[in-house]
Design a protein around this motif. Structure first.
Motif, mmCIF file in Angstrom:
data_model
loop_
_atom_site.group_PDB
_atom_site.id
_atom_site.type_symbol
_atom_site.label_atom_id
_atom_site.label_comp_id
_atom_site.label_asym_id
_atom_site.label_seq_id
_atom_site.Cartn_x
_atom_site.Cartn_y
_atom_site.Cartn_z
ATOM 1 N N SER A 11 0.848 -1.193 0.000
ATOM 2 C CA SER A 11 0.000 0.000 0.000
ATOM 3 C C SER A 11 0.877 1.234 0.000
ATOM 4 N N PHE A 12 0.360 2.278 -0.590
ATOM 5 C CA PHE A 12 1.041 3.570 -0.601
ATOM 6 C C PHE A 12 0.232 4.533 0.257
ATOM 7 N N GLY A 13 0.920 5.431 0.948
ATOM 8 C CA GLY A 13 0.245 6.406 1.798
ATOM 9 C C GLY A 13 -0.030 5.817 3.167
ATOM 10 N N ALA A 18 -4.222 5.740 2.968
ATOM 11 C CA ALA A 18 -3.543 4.541 2.461
ATOM 12 C C ALA A 18 -4.341 3.908 1.322
ATOM 13 N N LYS A 19 -3.602 3.488 0.299
ATOM 14 C CA LYS A 19 -4.271 2.863 -0.840
ATOM 15 C C LYS A 19 -3.603 1.512 -1.096
ATOM 16 N N LEU A 20 -4.416 0.466 -1.076
ATOM 17 C CA LEU A 20 -3.876 -0.871 -1.327
ATOM 18 C C LEU A 20 -3.695 -1.049 -2.840
ATOM 19 N N VAL A 21 -2.471 -1.286 -3.252
ATOM 20 C CA VAL A 21 -2.152 -1.363 -4.681
ATOM 21 C C VAL A 21 -1.900 -2.808 -5.107
ATOM 22 N N LEU A 22 -1.389 -3.626 -4.181
ATOM 23 C CA LEU A 22 -1.229 -5.057 -4.451
ATOM 24 C C LEU A 22 -1.832 -5.843 -3.298
ATOM 25 N N GLY A 39 -2.082 -7.317 -17.524
ATOM 26 C CA GLY A 39 -3.216 -6.643 -16.900
ATOM 27 C C GLY A 39 -3.309 -5.231 -17.426
ATOM 28 N N SER A 40 -4.483 -4.625 -17.223
ATOM 29 C CA SER A 40 -4.678 -3.278 -17.734
ATOM 30 C C SER A 40 -3.818 -2.307 -16.930
ATOM 31 N N SER A 41 -3.734 -1.106 -17.427
ATOM 32 C CA SER A 41 -2.938 -0.070 -16.775
ATOM 33 C C SER A 41 -3.499 0.177 -15.374
ATOM 34 N N GLY A 42 -2.609 0.266 -14.396
ATOM 35 C CA GLY A 42 -3.038 0.509 -13.020
ATOM 36 C C GLY A 42 -3.270 -0.746 -12.209
ATOM 37 N N SER A 43 -3.032 -1.926 -12.814
ATOM 38 C CA SER A 43 -3.289 -3.159 -12.069
ATOM 39 C C SER A 43 -2.101 -3.562 -11.184
ATOM 40 N N GLY A 44 -1.076 -2.741 -11.162
ATOM 41 C CA GLY A 44 0.012 -2.982 -10.210
ATOM 42 C C GLY A 44 1.204 -3.737 -10.773
ATOM 43 N N LYS A 45 1.250 -3.894 -12.097
ATOM 44 C CA LYS A 45 2.338 -4.674 -12.712
ATOM 45 C C LYS A 45 3.712 -4.070 -12.428
ATOM 46 N N SER A 46 3.832 -2.777 -12.669
ATOM 47 C CA SER A 46 5.149 -2.149 -12.466
ATOM 48 C C SER A 46 5.531 -2.150 -10.983
ATOM 49 N N THR A 47 4.534 -2.083 -10.127
ATOM 50 C CA THR A 47 4.826 -2.152 -8.690
ATOM 51 C C THR A 47 5.425 -3.520 -8.348
ATOM 52 N N VAL A 48 4.863 -4.574 -8.894
ATOM 53 C CA VAL A 48 5.432 -5.919 -8.690
ATOM 54 C C VAL A 48 6.885 -5.939 -9.169
HETATM 55 N N1 LIG Z 1 4.817 5.551 -5.503
HETATM 56 C C1 LIG Z 1 3.482 5.481 -5.576
HETATM 57 N N2 LIG Z 1 2.701 6.213 -4.753
HETATM 58 C C2 LIG Z 1 1.356 6.155 -4.818
HETATM 59 N N3 LIG Z 1 0.674 5.374 -5.679
HETATM 60 C C3 LIG Z 1 1.382 4.615 -6.525
HETATM 61 C C4 LIG Z 1 2.819 4.632 -6.528
HETATM 62 N N4 LIG Z 1 3.247 3.764 -7.485
HETATM 63 C C5 LIG Z 1 2.141 3.244 -8.051
HETATM 64 N N5 LIG Z 1 1.017 3.750 -7.478
HETATM 65 C C6 LIG Z 1 -0.359 3.407 -7.836
HETATM 66 O O1 LIG Z 1 -0.450 2.001 -7.876
HETATM 67 C C7 LIG Z 1 -1.345 1.582 -8.889
HETATM 68 C C8 LIG Z 1 -0.628 0.559 -9.771
HETATM 69 O O2 LIG Z 1 0.399 1.213 -10.500
HETATM 70 P P1 LIG Z 1 1.404 0.415 -11.439
HETATM 71 O O3 LIG Z 1 2.089 -0.622 -10.636
HETATM 72 O O4 LIG Z 1 2.252 1.423 -12.115
HETATM 73 O O5 LIG Z 1 0.407 -0.270 -12.467
HETATM 74 P P2 LIG Z 1 0.684 -0.825 -13.957
HETATM 75 O O6 LIG Z 1 2.137 -0.959 -14.157
HETATM 76 O O7 LIG Z 1 -0.062 -2.117 -14.006
HETATM 77 O O8 LIG Z 1 0.051 0.189 -14.866
HETATM 78 C C9 LIG Z 1 -1.786 2.812 -9.618
HETATM 79 O O9 LIG Z 1 -3.064 3.186 -9.123
HETATM 80 C C10 LIG Z 1 -0.755 3.842 -9.229
HETATM 81 O O10 LIG Z 1 -1.285 5.134 -9.229
#
Ligand SMILES: Nc1ncnc2c1ncn2[C@@H]1O[C@H](COP(=O)(O)OP(=O)(O)O)[C@@H](O)[C@H]1O
Ligand SMILES: [Mg+2]
Length: 256
Positions: A11-13, A18-22, A39-48
Motif C-alpha cells: 500500500s502507498f500512503g 492509504a491505498k492498497l495497490v497489491l 493486466g490493464s494499466s493501473g493493475s500494479g504490474k510495475s509495482t510488482v
Molecule cells: N509511488 C506510488 N505512490 C502512490 N501510488 C502509486 C505509486 N506507485 C504506483 N502507485 C499506484 O499504484 C497503482 C498501480 O500502479 P502500477 O504498478 O504502475 O500499475 P501498472 O504498471 O499495471 O500500470 C496505480 O493506481 C498507481 O497510481
C-alpha cells in the motif's frame, strides 16, 4: 534459480490516505521459464516489478531469490524498461559494457562479452552508434544485450515493446522468443498486451486493478516454432478470446 513471490501486499500512503495497490500477489518462477504478468494499466504490474527489482519493499509478504530475501537492487536481476533505458551519451557497445564495468570484470572479458552479446541481438554492426542513431527496436535490443551481459539470474522486462510500432513490436516478440530458446534465459515479462503474453510465456498470470491482484493463471502450451502462423491459428485465437473476455469482465463498467 527460484524466484518466489509470496502473499505480497503493497500500500502507498498512510492512515485514511492509504491505498492498497497489491493484494496477496503470489507466484513462482523457476530457471529457464518464461512467465508473463498481464493486466490493464493501473493493475500494479510495475509495482510488482519494482519490488522484485528491490527498488521498493512489500508492505507484507515476501520475495525471495534462491531462498534469499530481495532487499535491494542487484546484478542477479537484469532490468529492461519501456523507454529511456540506454545512456544517450554512450555508444551501443559502451551501453552493453556498462553493467559489466560496475561489476568490475576484467577489461578483456568485458570486450569479449560486449562483442558476443551485440552479436546475439544481431547488432554487431551498431557497436559504435549512439542510441539516437538507432531505431526504437534496435535500442531495446541493446538494452536487452546490456541486461544479459551482466549475467542476471532473471531478466525482468516491463512493457519492453510498448513504445514500438506494431511491425517492429511483432519482430521484437519473435526476437525475444528466439533468444529465450537459444540462451535458456529466465524471463519475467510485464505487459498490458494479452497477445504478447500468450505468444511468449509458458505461464501467464492475469492481473486486475483496485486492488492489483492475480485473478487467473494459465499454462500456455502452444507450438511456437512459426510465430507468424501461431498468431492466426485457431487454438491461439480461441485462447486469446477466452482470456480477453475474462479481462473485460474485470474492468470497471465505466471503462468498458
Ligand atoms: N509511488 C506510488 N505512490 C502512490 N501510488 C502509486 C505509486 N506507485 C504506483 N502507485 C499506484 O499504484 C497503482 C498501480 O500502479 P502500477 O504498478 O504502475 O500499475 P501498472 O504498471 O499495471 O500500470 C496505480 O493506481 C498507481 O497510481
Ligand atoms: Mg506499468
Amino acid at each position: 534459480m527460484h524466484l518466489q513471490v509470496s502473499n505480497v501486499c503493497k500500500s502507498f500512503g498512510h492512515g485514511t490516505q492509504a491505498k492498497l495497490v497489491l493484494d496477496q500477489v503470489s507466484f513462482d518462477l523457476h530457471g529457464g521459464e518464461f512467465l508473463a504478468l498481464v493486466g490493464s494499466s493501473g493493475s500494479g504490474k510495475s509495482t510488482v516489478m519494482r519490488l522484485i527489482a528491490g527498488l521498493d519493499r512489500p508492505s507484507s509478504g515476501s520475495i525471495t531469490l534462491d531462498a534469499r530475501p530481495v532487499r535491494s537492487p542487484g546484478s542477479d536481476r537484469g532490468m529492461v524498461f519501456q523507454k529511456y533505458s540506454l545512456y544517450p551519451w554512450l555508444t551501443a557497445a559502451q551501453n552493453v559494457a556498462f553493467g559489466m564495468e560496475l561489476q568490475q570484470r576484467p577489461r578483456n572479458e568485458i570486450r569479449e562479452r560486449t562483442a558476443y552479446f551485440l552479436e546475439v541481438v544481431g547488432l554487431a554492426d551498431a557497436a559504435r552508434s549512439l542510441p539516437r542513431e538507432l531505431s526504437g527496436g534496435m535500442q531495446q535490443r541493446i538494452a536487452i544485450a546490456r541486461a544479459l551481459a551482466a549475467e542476471p539470474k532473471v531478466l525482468l522486462l516491463d512493457e519492453p515493446f510498448g513504445a514500438l510500432d506494431i511491425q517492429i513490436r511483432e519482430s521484437m516478440q519473435e526476437f525475444l522468443h528466439q533468444l529465450w530458446r537459444q540462451t535458456g534465459l529466465t524471463a519475467l515479462l510485464i505487459t498490458h498486451d494479452l497477445e504478447e503474453a500468450l505468444l511468449l510465456a509458458g505461464q501467464v498470470h492475469i492481473m486486475a486493478p483496485s486492488p492489483g491482484r492475480i485473478v487467473r493463471s494459465v499454462t500456455v502450451d502452444l507450438e511456437r516454432s512459426d510465430m507468424a502462423r501461431l498468431r492466426v491459428s485457431s487454438d491461439f485465437l480461441q485462447l486469446r478470446e477466452d482470456l480477453a473476455q475474462s479481462l473485460r469482465s474485470l474492468e470497471p463498467a465505466g471503462r468498458r
